[in-house]
Design an enzyme around this catalytic site. Structure first.
Site, PDB file in Angstrom:
ATOM      1  CG  HIS A 147      -1.694  -1.278   1.363  1.00  0.00           C
ATOM      2  ND1 HIS A 147      -1.255  -2.313   2.162  1.00  0.00           N
ATOM      3  CD2 HIS A 147      -2.842  -1.707   0.790  1.00  0.00           C
ATOM      4  CE1 HIS A 147      -2.106  -3.334   2.087  1.00  0.00           C
ATOM      5  NE2 HIS A 147      -3.074  -2.982   1.254  1.00  0.00           N
TER       6      HIS A 147
HETATM    7  S1  FES Z   1       1.744  -0.706   3.282  1.00  0.00           S
HETATM    8 FE1  FES Z   1       0.139  -2.009   3.647  1.00  0.00          FE
HETATM    9  S2  FES Z   1       1.117  -3.784   4.298  1.00  0.00           S
HETATM   10 FE2  FES Z   1       2.725  -2.448   3.963  1.00  0.00          FE
END
Ligand code: FES
Length: 234
Positions: A199
């Site tokens: 993410h």
């Molecule tokens: S940014 Fe979501 S798991 Fe690493």
């Protein structure tokens, strides 16, 4: 004369009818009831047994010793039984705890030894410890300076670099993103540290979160340096 006797009988009957219960009871109690004991229907179940029952002779079981020696024997028996019971309980608990303790292979996995001489400066190594990846970074002097120049107050999870390392050149941390648990990529991201592609979380060269959804810095596990070039994790 006949009418007079009729009138007296009627008067006596009406007086009897006017008696209160208390008066009647008193009247009853004044007339003694004679009971004949010989006519009672109760029969004792022990009747006649007292003659046939014989109390056994227990004298041969009685102790011939004095009272103090009897007490001594009693105390000895109680003490011995207590000692035996305590020894049995101790051994049972010991065996139970031994069975519950981690086996040798589990203990071996609990700690991992790493030869630091094999990790060149400026390189990352990933090892597996208790099923999780652990990042070991041999940091350069420039990277250590960079980590120390960050304004701690500006960090999402404020932590000084010196609080995250035992030796500045060795950074040891769990390779688990604090957002949802992905494994970040080393030497990547906008801060020259680690980048989690899941993410888009960016960690700096001290493993501190700088950008993206992760709320916390990468976790530091328990570790130690028992010798100069040896690292023990766990
Ligand atoms: S940014 Fe979501 S798991 Fe690493």
């Amino acid at each position: 004369m006949a009418s007079l006797s009729t009138a007296s009988r009627a008067l006596a009957r009406s007086a009897a009818l006017r008696l209160t219960p208390a008066t009647a009871a008193r009247a009853i109690s004044t007339s003694p009831v004679v009971r004949d004991a010989s006519s009672s229907s109760f029969e004792s179940p022990f009747k006649g047994e007292s003659k046939s029952s014989k109390i056994p002779d227990f004298s041969k079981y009685m102790s011939k010793g004095s009272g103090s020696s009897n007490q001594l024997i009693s105390y000895f028996l109680v003490g011995t039984m207590g000692a035996i019971s305590a020894a049995g309980a101790k051994s049972t608990i010991q065996e139970f705890l031994k069975n519950m303790a981690a086996s040798a292979d589990v203990l071996a996995m609990a700690k991992v030894e790493v030869d630091l001489a094999a990790i060149p400066e400026g390189k990352n190594v990933i090892i597996k410890w208790r099923g999780k990846p652990v990042f070991i970074r041999h940091r350069t002097a420039g990277e250590i300076d960079e980590a120390n120049q960050v304004n701690i107050a500006s960090l999402r999870d404020p932590q000084a670099d010196e609080d995250r390392v035992k030796k500045p050149e060795w950074l040891v941390m769990l390779g688990v993103c604090t957002h949802l648990g992905c494994v970040p990529i080393g030497e990547a991201g906008e801060y020259g540290g680690w980048f989690c592609p899941c993410h888009g979380s960016h960690y700096d060269i001290s493993g501190r979160i700088r950008k993206g959804p992760a709320p916390l810095n990468l976790e530091i596990p328990a570790y130690d340096f028992p010798e100069e070039d040896k690292l023990i994790i766990g």
